[in-house]
Structures are given as C-alpha cells and as structure tokens.
Scaffold this motif. Structure first.
Motif, PDB file in Angstrom:
ATOM      1  N   PRO A 139      -2.389-141.019  -1.903  1.00  0.00           N
ATOM      2  CA  PRO A 139      -2.452-142.407  -1.406  1.00  0.00           C
ATOM      3  C   PRO A 139      -3.878-142.971  -1.561  1.00  0.00           C
ATOM      4  CG  PRO A 139      -1.347-140.976   0.166  1.00  0.00           C
ATOM      5  CD  PRO A 139      -1.887-140.085  -0.902  1.00  0.00           C
ATOM      6  N   ARG A 140      -3.960-144.171  -2.106  1.00  0.00           N
ATOM      7  CA  ARG A 140      -5.299-144.691  -2.477  1.00  0.00           C
ATOM      8  C   ARG A 140      -6.255-144.779  -1.298  1.00  0.00           C
ATOM      9  NH1 ARG A 140      -2.463-148.839  -5.917  1.00  0.00           N
ATOM     10  NH2 ARG A 140      -2.054-147.617  -7.783  1.00  0.00           N
ATOM     11  N   GLU A 141      -5.746-145.263  -0.163  1.00  0.00           N
ATOM     12  CA  GLU A 141      -6.653-145.466   0.967  1.00  0.00           C
ATOM     13  C   GLU A 141      -7.198-144.147   1.512  1.00  0.00           C
ATOM     14  OE1 GLU A 141      -7.987-148.203   1.518  1.00  0.00           O
ATOM     15  OE2 GLU A 141      -6.631-149.261   0.156  1.00  0.00           O
ATOM     16  N   GLU A 142      -6.512-143.066   1.199  1.00  0.00           N
ATOM     17  CA  GLU A 142      -6.970-141.756   1.724  1.00  0.00           C
ATOM     18  C   GLU A 142      -7.863-141.005   0.744  1.00  0.00           C
ATOM     19  OE1 GLU A 142      -3.479-139.532   2.885  1.00  0.00           O
ATOM     20  OE2 GLU A 142      -2.683-141.304   3.907  1.00  0.00           O
ATOM     21  N   GLU A 170     -20.837-147.154  -4.638  1.00  0.00           N
ATOM     22  CA  GLU A 170     -19.762-146.300  -4.151  1.00  0.00           C
ATOM     23  C   GLU A 170     -18.518-146.480  -5.008  1.00  0.00           C
ATOM     24  OE1 GLU A 170     -18.904-144.991   0.294  1.00  0.00           O
ATOM     25  OE2 GLU A 170     -17.715-146.738  -0.256  1.00  0.00           O
ATOM     26  N   GLU A 171     -17.922-145.374  -5.347  1.00  0.00           N
ATOM     27  CA  GLU A 171     -16.672-145.344  -6.131  1.00  0.00           C
ATOM     28  C   GLU A 171     -15.564-144.990  -5.147  1.00  0.00           C
ATOM     29  OE1 GLU A 171     -15.428-145.250  -9.587  1.00  0.00           O
ATOM     30  OE2 GLU A 171     -13.597-144.887  -8.439  1.00  0.00           O
ATOM     31  N   ASN A 172     -14.515-145.830  -5.088  1.00  0.00           N
ATOM     32  CA  ASN A 172     -13.469-145.536  -4.102  1.00  0.00           C
ATOM     33  C   ASN A 172     -12.318-144.697  -4.666  1.00  0.00           C
ATOM     34  OD1 ASN A 172     -11.896-147.310  -5.572  1.00  0.00           O
ATOM     35  ND2 ASN A 172     -12.120-149.004  -4.110  1.00  0.00           N
ATOM     36  N   ASN A 173     -12.393-144.387  -5.925  1.00  0.00           N
ATOM     37  CA  ASN A 173     -11.371-143.538  -6.564  1.00  0.00           C
ATOM     38  C   ASN A 173      -9.975-144.149  -6.574  1.00  0.00           C
ATOM     39  OD1 ASN A 173     -12.554-141.143  -7.731  1.00  0.00           O
ATOM     40  ND2 ASN A 173     -13.207-140.595  -5.673  1.00  0.00           N
ATOM     41  N   HIS A 174      -9.900-145.475  -6.429  1.00  0.00           N
ATOM     42  CA  HIS A 174      -8.575-146.105  -6.461  1.00  0.00           C
ATOM     43  C   HIS A 174      -7.950-146.056  -7.855  1.00  0.00           C
ATOM     44  CE1 HIS A 174      -8.749-148.552  -2.467  1.00  0.00           C
ATOM     45  NE2 HIS A 174      -8.987-147.271  -2.316  1.00  0.00           N
ATOM     46  N   PHE A 175      -8.785-146.009  -8.863  1.00  0.00           N
ATOM     47  CA  PHE A 175      -8.272-145.817 -10.222  1.00  0.00           C
ATOM     48  C   PHE A 175      -8.469-144.341 -10.546  1.00  0.00           C
ATOM     49  CE2 PHE A 175      -8.254-145.745 -14.820  1.00  0.00           C
ATOM     50  CZ  PHE A 175      -7.305-146.695 -15.172  1.00  0.00           C
ATOM     51  N   GLY A 176      -7.370-143.613 -10.604  1.00  0.00           N
ATOM     52  CA  GLY A 176      -7.449-142.169 -10.860  1.00  0.00           C
ATOM     53  C   GLY A 176      -6.457-141.763 -11.945  1.00  0.00           C
TER      54      GLY A 176
END
Ligand code: AHR
Length: 509
Positions: A86-89, A102-108
């Motif tokens: 899950p993206r938010e996690e 900061e990279e949020n890793n939403h694109f994986g």
C-alpha cells in the motif's frame, strides 16, 4: 550552394538495426517520474493508476522499445522492497543524488511494470549493486518473474499481481566507478559475475543481463569485463554470466562546471556541441575494438544506456533536477547519434537516451504549475526515425566536395545520413549540420525500382528554436518538397540546421 550525392544500394542489406537502439531511460530524478510520468491517482491530470495518460499517448507514437528504470545513480541507493505494498505505508528515503529530497516510493515496481505495459515497452530493470545485496537483487528477480509457489511469488500475489511479468533486460548496477560504488574495474568485474550468477531465469523468463560499463573512453573498463566473461579457470558457462556491457557518453559543450546554456548559444558553441556529439563514433569504435579481441563473433552486446546533451539547468530551477530546454541543436545531436548507431548495428544492440521526460535531453517537457505537456525537437527525431527500428541497415555512400565542415581543425560531417529497408519501404535520414548554409543532396537509389517518395523536414529558422509547454510549437515537422525521380535519382534541398526523412516506396521485391 553545396551539392552532394548519396549512393544507396537498396538491394545490399546490412545488419539489422535493433529497435532497442531507440530505448529510453526514466530515473527518480527531478520531475522525470513524479510530475512527468506519474502524478498519483488523485491528480486532476487524466491518469490511470497515477500514470499520466497524455505522456503515455505521446510516447506510444514513438514505439518506444524499452524503458530503463529506476536509475542511474538512483538505482544504487534504491531498495525495491520499499516500493511495494500500500502506497501510504511505504517507507520513505532521501534521494541523495538528486536534489537531496524525500522520496515517498509511491512509484515502485508495480507502477513501473504497469507503465511498461501501457507503453508497450520492454522493462529494463537496473538492480542495486552499490548499496544492495546479492539476495536483494535475486529476490527482486524472483518477485517479478517467478510463477508457481515461492516466497517472492506469494509476496507479489499479496500485493495484487497474480501472474509474473516478463522482464527481458536486467542491469547489474550503474556507474560502479562513481556513484554506483567507487569501485575499480577489476573489483566490479568480480562483483558483476557474482551478482549475475544469482539473477536466475525463472520459468520461461530469460534475462539478458547487462554489466555496468565504462565512462566515455575508459577502454580498460571494457577490457576487464570482457576478461571476466571469458572466464578463464571458471567453472561456469560464460553465457550464464552477463550478455552485454554498457558505457555512458553525454554531449557537454562546455566543462562539467559550466556546461553551457541549452538555448543561448553562438555559432562556435553550436558547432562544438555537434563535434562532441560526433565523438560517439570514435567511442563505439573504441569499445567495439576491445570487444572484438575477446569476442570476434560479436555475441556480447555493447549498450549505450545513457546518452544525450547535458547543459546547465534552466535558470531558476533546482540544480539537482537537471531540467533543461531542448532546441533544434538537440534534435541534430540525436539524429547524428542515430546515424552512428545504425553504422554500428552489428555490435551496438541497445541505447537509452537520458531521459524521457523533464530531465536532460527529454522527449517531453511538462509545466510544473499547469502540468501542460509539449513535444521537444528531439521527440520529433525519434518519431521521424522510427521506421528504422528492426529494419535492415543500408550503407549510404556520400560523394562530393565539402562533405566536412572544419571546426577548429576537427572535421564535422556537413550532412549526416543513414538508411534502412524493411520489406518494400526504405527510409533515409538526412541531417544538414551546417548552421547557415542549405545543402542539396541527390539520392542515387539503386538496385530496386522506386514507385513513390514522401518526405518530412524539421527546419526552424533558428537553431535555438524550441517548444515551450503551454506556448507555441516552434519546432514541428512539415512536408519536404521532393523533386521528380529520374533513373532512380532524386534531389532534395536541406535547409540549414535541419533534419529530414525520406520514405521510399519500392516495387514488390
Ligand atoms: O542521467 C543522469 C545521471 O547521469 C545518471 O543518474 C548517472 O548514471 C549519470 O551520471
């Protein structure tokens, strides 16, 4: 007016021009991924799963054959497990190479594979050697490509994807001599063998494993990798180790400290840029010569998986984001590279321009505030040249005086050209590199009967012309006037600093 003659034997086919020479590269850098490819599924910009539909539509018109991801330097600090679930996690990280943000890793992984499916492009996943582990890389391969029951296949299913993906291209680190771990060639060659050993072929998925290669003319690096492959005293079959070696070359008109402006250049800088771009011929020849000594049958591929112009960033933009404009000069850098690539099609099996959206020599630029999209001059070269993909190369023999422009003692091609044939259609690409003079060129088409010719040309009045998101499109192709064909000969006039393609229809052969 200079007049040249180009003799092309349409019935003498050379090596196939791999479609993968028209490959692309998308890194977590500046606004390439975030804002470029990916806006998130809550964006007002039309998207599917967060991926911009306008970007996909524009790129589909290029038939892009493969997409390299997630870097670049970023690849060697990327930990793929942070980019699933899950993206938010997803855990966050700092992108230390590019902007220190900061990279949020939403694109994986799942988002990248969805993007490749939407583009119809083969994924080229670049694994982490610099700060990763063999197990981490091996698990990523298993996660992506293994069917049946296994720890990583179960994890993938838990994240919503039942069937494995097909992943043909696998990179073993990036620039290990620098941002990828500051290693020596000898040390990396051992590491590449070790990592590659554990990148397994699961089921029908056959990895084409790519060792990270040299910067520019570091032929010693290439030689160490070729030695590692020849595997003296090694128990393993070299075929199972890695199948290709990369190198990187950027066209930088100035020095790295002050590379020059993307849009504000004089005649000297224009010509210097093109001479530096033309150096790609010497570099491919140099790496090929080393490879030929170990692999005369050309079984190991040479890959240029980063190329293109690198200028100072646009004033007012984040220096770590590498956002630059793109002019007709960039278009000529691209067309010149492609001519050289076609000439070396036997050894050069893939090339990836850096980068596809909003970074360095991009195809597409998007406005940060409005999100508006524009096609760059380089985009048009890729589009006009796409008929060369997987076609058979044809030699172009250029005759006539004044074939070269003297640039401070260096010889720059006045007209750069290449040609290919696929079935009953030939495609000829012609770049007039002269800044101010038009050139007439007579195509002497032999060996097959010509039935029809059409052409397009990219020829703005100013070599610094460029397209601005939300503004007018100053550089866009128009029809090229073509004279009558007499005995297989036809003359076209190339405006100064222009790029043209001529499509030649032939009687069924
Ligand atoms: O394309 C930008 C950077 O250039 C890449 O991350 C790196 O591999 C190269 O130095």
């Amino acid at each position: 007016m200079t007049s040249l003659r180009a003799v092309i034997d349409l019935d003498v086919e050379g090596p196939q021009i791999s479609k993968h020479l028209y490959g692309h590269f998308a890194e977590h850098l500046g606004r390439c991924i975030y804002g470029g490819f990916y806006v998130g599924d809550d964006s007002e910009i039309p998207n599917e799963g967060g991926i911009r539909l306008d970007v996909v539509e524009a790129l589909r018109a290029l038939n892009i054959p493969n997409l390299r991801w997630p870097g670049g330097c970023f690849a060697d600090e990327y930990h793929w497990m942070d980019g699933i679930g899950p993206r938010e996690e997803r855990p966050r990280m700092v992108n230390t190479h590019w902007g220190d943000i900061e990279e949020n890793n939403h694109f994986g992984t799942h988002e990248f594979m969805a993007l490749c499916e939407m583009l119809g492009a083969d994924p080229y996943v670049n694994g982490n050697v610099g700060s990763g582990t063999v197990k981490e890389m091996s698990d990523w391969v298993e996660y992506l490509t293994r069917d049946g029951d296994s720890p990583m296949a179960r994890l993938r299913r838990a994240n919503g994807r039942d069937k494995p993906w097909n992943v043909p291209f696998w990179g073993i680190g990036n620039e290990p001599w620098g941002c990828g771990g500051s290693m020596s060639a000898e040390h990396y060659a051992e590491e590449a063998r070790r990592y590659a050993t554990y990148c397994r072929n699961h089921g029908d998925n056959k990895l084409y494993k790519i060792a990270a290669g040299a910067s520019e003319d570091d032929y010693h690096w290439t030689e160490q990798l070729m030695k590692a492959l020849s595997c003296l005293g090694c128990q393993h079959d070299p075929k199972n180790i890695f199948q290709a070696i990369t190198f990187h070359y950027y066209t930088v008109p100035g020095e790295w400290k002050d590379k020059g402006s993307a849009t504000d250049f004089d005649a000297d800088e224009y010509y210097t840029t093109l001479v530096k771009a033309q150096r790609i011929d010497e570099l491919i020849s140099g790496h090929s010569a080393v490879m030929d000594c170990y692999d005369p049958q050309k079984k190991v591929g040479l890959i240029l998986d980063e190329w293109g112009t690198w200028f100072n960033v646009e004033p007012g933009t984040n220096p770590g984001f590498l956002y630059q404009q793109n002019t007709m000069r960039d278009a000529l850098v691209a067309s010149l590279h492609f001519d050289v690539f076609h000439e070396h099609a036997e050894r050069l099996v893939m090339a990836n321009i850096a980068q596809t959206v909003n970074v360095l020599q991009a195809m597409l630029l998007t406005d940060e505030a409005t999100g508006e999209l524009v096609l760059t001059p380089t985009y048009h070269v890729f589009e006009m040249n796409k008929g060369h993909q997987d076609a058979a190369s044809l030699a172009v023999h250029l005759l006539g005086e004044d074939r070269a422009i003297d640039v401070d003692g260096a010889e720059l091609r006045r007209v750069s050209s290449s040609a290919s044939i696929s079935g009953d259609t030939a495609l000829v690409s012609l770049s007039n590199l002269h800044l101010t003079e038009a050139t007439d060129i007579t195509l002497d088409l032999r060996g097959r009967e010509v039935t029809a010719l059409t052409g397009r040309v990219l020829a703005p009045d100013d070599a610094a012309a460029h397209n601005v998101p939300g503004g007018t499109e100053a550089v866009t192709p128009r029809d090229l006037e073509i004279g009558p064909v007499v005995g297989g000969k036809v003359t076209v006039s190339l405006p100064p600093h222009s790029f043209a393609t001529v499509s030649v229809q032939l009687t069924a052969g």
